[in-house]
Design a protein around this motif. Structure first.
Motif, PDB file in Angstrom:
ATOM      1  N   LYS A  40      -1.529  -5.217   8.761  1.00 18.15           N
ATOM      2  CA  LYS A  40      -1.142  -3.820   8.588  1.00 18.15           C
ATOM      3  C   LYS A  40      -1.014  -3.472   7.101  1.00 18.15           C
ATOM      4  CE  LYS A  40       2.310  -0.397  10.005  1.00 18.15           C
ATOM      5  NZ  LYS A  40       3.528  -0.160  10.818  1.00 18.15           N
ATOM      6  N   ILE A  41      -0.431  -4.399   6.338  1.00 13.63           N
ATOM      7  CA  ILE A  41      -0.291  -4.171   4.898  1.00 13.63           C
ATOM      8  C   ILE A  41      -1.670  -4.113   4.239  1.00 13.63           C
ATOM      9  CG2 ILE A  41       0.636  -5.115   2.746  1.00 13.63           C
ATOM     10  CD1 ILE A  41       2.839  -6.440   4.440  1.00 13.63           C
ATOM     11  N   GLN A  42      -2.571  -4.958   4.686  1.00 13.25           N
ATOM     12  CA  GLN A  42      -3.927  -4.964   4.147  1.00 13.25           C
ATOM     13  C   GLN A  42      -4.637  -3.641   4.424  1.00 13.25           C
ATOM     14  OE1 GLN A  42      -5.513  -7.727   2.314  1.00 13.25           O
ATOM     15  NE2 GLN A  42      -6.562  -5.826   1.803  1.00 13.25           N
ATOM     16  N   GLU A  43      -4.437  -3.102   5.623  1.00 11.13           N
ATOM     17  CA  GLU A  43      -5.045  -1.824   5.977  1.00 11.13           C
ATOM     18  C   GLU A  43      -4.476  -0.701   5.112  1.00 11.13           C
ATOM     19  OE1 GLU A  43      -7.344   1.068   7.870  1.00 11.13           O
ATOM     20  OE2 GLU A  43      -7.543  -1.112   7.711  1.00 11.13           O
ATOM     21  N   ASN A  44      -3.162  -0.709   4.905  1.00 15.76           N
ATOM     22  CA  ASN A  44      -2.542   0.298   4.045  1.00 15.76           C
ATOM     23  C   ASN A  44      -3.042   0.192   2.607  1.00 15.76           C
ATOM     24  OD1 ASN A  44      -1.024   1.390   6.117  1.00 15.76           O
ATOM     25  ND2 ASN A  44       0.774   0.124   5.685  1.00 15.76           N
ATOM     26  N   ALA A  45      -3.204  -1.028   2.153  1.00 19.91           N
ATOM     27  CA  ALA A  45      -3.706  -1.251   0.799  1.00 19.91           C
ATOM     28  C   ALA A  45      -5.116  -0.685   0.652  1.00 19.91           C
ATOM     29  CB  ALA A  45      -3.681  -2.744   0.475  1.00 19.91           C
ATOM     30  N   ARG A  46      -5.941  -0.882   1.670  1.00 15.98           N
ATOM     31  CA  ARG A  46      -7.315  -0.367   1.620  1.00 15.98           C
ATOM     32  C   ARG A  46      -7.324   1.161   1.568  1.00 15.98           C
ATOM     33  NH1 ARG A  46     -10.919   1.739   4.823  1.00 15.98           N
ATOM     34  NH2 ARG A  46      -9.537   1.671   6.642  1.00 15.98           N
ATOM     35  N   LEU A  47      -6.470   1.773   2.403  1.00 15.68           N
ATOM     36  CA  LEU A  47      -6.416   3.234   2.436  1.00 15.68           C
ATOM     37  C   LEU A  47      -5.911   3.811   1.115  1.00 15.68           C
ATOM     38  CD1 LEU A  47      -4.961   3.747   6.034  1.00 15.68           C
ATOM     39  CD2 LEU A  47      -7.300   4.207   5.288  1.00 15.68           C
ATOM     40  N   LEU A  48      -4.983   3.103   0.485  1.00 19.10           N
ATOM     41  CA  LEU A  48      -4.402   3.576  -0.771  1.00 19.10           C
ATOM     42  C   LEU A  48      -5.197   3.133  -1.989  1.00 19.10           C
ATOM     43  CD1 LEU A  48      -0.646   2.814   0.056  1.00 19.10           C
ATOM     44  CD2 LEU A  48      -1.702   5.088  -0.083  1.00 19.10           C
ATOM     45  N   GLU A  49      -6.260   2.325  -1.723  1.00 19.65           N
ATOM     46  CA  GLU A  49      -7.091   1.771  -2.794  1.00 19.65           C
ATOM     47  C   GLU A  49      -6.239   0.992  -3.796  1.00 19.65           C
ATOM     48  OE1 GLU A  49      -9.211   5.125  -4.384  1.00 19.65           O
ATOM     49  OE2 GLU A  49     -10.736   5.020  -2.807  1.00 19.65           O
ATOM     50  N   ARG A  50      -5.396   0.140  -3.233  1.00 12.98           N
ATOM     51  CA  ARG A  50      -4.531  -0.720  -4.043  1.00 12.98           C
ATOM     52  C   ARG A  50      -4.727  -2.155  -3.586  1.00 12.98           C
ATOM     53  NH1 ARG A  50       1.471   1.208  -3.852  1.00 12.98           N
ATOM     54  NH2 ARG A  50       1.569  -0.143  -5.680  1.00 12.98           N
ATOM     55  N   SER A  51      -4.217  -3.079  -4.373  1.00 12.38           N
ATOM     56  CA  SER A  51      -4.301  -4.486  -3.982  1.00 12.38           C
ATOM     57  C   SER A  51      -3.256  -4.794  -2.915  1.00 12.38           C
ATOM     58  CB  SER A  51      -4.080  -5.391  -5.193  1.00 12.38           C
ATOM     59  OG  SER A  51      -2.716  -5.315  -5.614  1.00 12.38           O
ATOM     60  N   PHE A  52      -3.520  -5.841  -2.155  1.00 10.60           N
ATOM     61  CA  PHE A  52      -2.545  -6.293  -1.158  1.00 10.60           C
ATOM     62  C   PHE A  52      -1.230  -6.643  -1.842  1.00 10.60           C
ATOM     63  CE2 PHE A  52      -0.322  -9.651   1.069  1.00 10.60           C
ATOM     64  CZ  PHE A  52      -0.298  -9.195   2.385  1.00 10.60           C
ATOM     65  N   LYS A  53      -1.321  -7.330  -2.974  1.00 10.47           N
ATOM     66  CA  LYS A  53      -0.119  -7.782  -3.688  1.00 10.47           C
ATOM     67  C   LYS A  53       0.749  -6.602  -4.109  1.00 10.47           C
ATOM     68  CE  LYS A  53       1.352 -10.531  -7.707  1.00 10.47           C
ATOM     69  NZ  LYS A  53       2.142  -9.469  -8.343  1.00 10.47           N
ATOM     70  N   ASP A  54       0.125  -5.587  -4.700  1.00  9.83           N
ATOM     71  CA  ASP A  54       0.904  -4.430  -5.157  1.00  9.83           C
ATOM     72  C   ASP A  54       1.534  -3.682  -3.981  1.00  9.83           C
ATOM     73  OD1 ASP A  54       0.303  -5.015  -7.749  1.00  9.83           O
ATOM     74  OD2 ASP A  54      -1.290  -3.520  -7.941  1.00  9.83           O
ATOM     75  N   THR A  55       0.776  -3.553  -2.898  1.00  8.98           N
ATOM     76  CA  THR A  55       1.293  -2.861  -1.717  1.00  8.98           C
ATOM     77  C   THR A  55       2.463  -3.622  -1.115  1.00  8.98           C
ATOM     78  OG1 THR A  55      -0.943  -2.048  -1.261  1.00  8.98           O
ATOM     79  CG2 THR A  55       0.659  -1.881   0.524  1.00  8.98           C
ATOM     80  N   PHE A  56       2.311  -4.935  -1.036  1.00 14.82           N
ATOM     81  CA  PHE A  56       3.353  -5.802  -0.496  1.00 14.82           C
ATOM     82  C   PHE A  56       4.611  -5.730  -1.353  1.00 14.82           C
ATOM     83  CE2 PHE A  56       5.566  -9.710   0.382  1.00 14.82           C
ATOM     84  CZ  PHE A  56       5.333  -9.959   1.726  1.00 14.82           C
TER      85      PHE A  56
END
Length: 313
Positions: free
Chosen positions: A271-287
């Motif tokens: 889910k975090i990976q999907e949000n990161a993709r939508l926000l065009e951010r890295s997984f690490k930053d989103t997490f």
């Protein structure tokens, strides 16, 4: 957290601490005490010195403490108390030095970072400044090995641990040692070499009711408890002495941990990976943003190890 060490090189730190004392005068007083109490000198480590008492490692201090207290425990109470008073009054009186010791520990150039209680991580013990400009020290300079039972370790650098009033109070630790034998005591201080509560103990959420719908713990707090996965049995003594299980299952502490446990379950990696993709951010930053990791590291939040453990981060 759960370890009290300086980022300064040990040799530099020790030299800085020794400058706080008149070592020659302290050695003179120690020599007189050893001359007046040859039986005590006989049981103490060979070549004991003022320098070793001030900056010796915690294992050495434990040897001194156990030898001194074992000797005194064979004496009648009146004689025992008289000897302790003499060693305090004639050389090793912490009360005469406590202000400069606290100042030394607060000095950032010495490499200490004092933010939360080293024992429990439940209370902020950061010094603050009053409106009139004076500083208020919230932490207590806790003696891991009781200075009253053994004045010789009363001014020892590696016998100090900054703690909250709860942990240091008579209802919790008080004058007790951590551990029952010399070997245990030598390992169970946050200032001891090799002390590793961080990795040897993991907080976890335990389900109390079998077959419970394991989803929203925050809605069923009575059905869950904060427990410990102890990977080395020795560290159970820390948990028991400081009543960590009771304290981490008390009121808002437990609720806060269950809240973050639920949030992590509601946000698995995919889910975090999907949000990161939508926000065009890295997984690490989103997490990091979702779980406030950088903020909490920077601001030194209390009970961060527990929070991260129950989220399995």
């Amino acid at each position: 957290m759960y370890r009290f060490v300086s980022s300064q090189r040990p040799i530099v730190l020790k030299k800085a601490y020794l400058k706080e004392y008149n070592v020659k005068e302290l050695q003179r007083k120690l020599n007189i005490l050893m001359m007046n109490y040859p039986e005590i000198k006989e049981v103490l480590p060979k070549n004991i010195s003022a320098i070793k008492l001030l900056v010796g490692n915690f294992k050495y201090l434990t040897r001194v403490y156990c030898a001194f207290t074992d000797y005194l425990n064979k004496k009648e109470t009146e004689e025992k108390n008289a000897i302790k008073k003499t060693f305090k009054d004639k050389g090793f009186n912490y009360d005469n030095h406590k202000s400069k010791i606290a100042k030394f520990l607060k000095n950032n150039t010495n490499g200490f970072e004092i933010h939360n209680c080293v024992y429990c991580d439940l209370e902020d013990i950061t010094t603050f400044t009053k409106t009139d400009g004076t500083e208020v020290r919230k932490f207590e300079t806790e003696h891991v090995l009781d200075k009253g039972e053994c004045p010789l370790v009363g001014m020892s650098l590696y016998n100090f641990v900054p703690s909250c009033g709860t942990c240091n109070g008579t209802a919790i630790k008080g004058t007790k040692t951590i551990g029952d034998t010399e070997v245990e005591m030598a390992r169970l201080s946050p200032s001891a070499e090799g002390y590793d509560f961080e990795n040897k103990v993991k907080f976890e959420v335990k389900i109390l009711i079998p077959d419970i719908d394991d989803l929203k713990a925050i809605s069923h707090t009575d059905d869950y408890e904060i427990d410990f996965n102890v990977r080395e049995a020795l560290y159970q003594k820390i948990i028991d002495l400081f009543e960590l299980k009771s304290r981490y299952n008390h009121g808002t502490v437990k609720v806060e941990l269950l809240k973050w446990r639920d949030k992590r379950r509601e946000n698995p990696d995919n889910k975090i990976q999907e949000n990161a993709r939508l926000l065009e951010r890295s997984f690490k930053d989103t997490f990091e943003e979702l779980f406030e990791l950088d903020l909490r590291r920077r601001e030194h939040y209390t009970m961060e190890k527990a929070r991260r453990d129950v989220m399995l981060i």
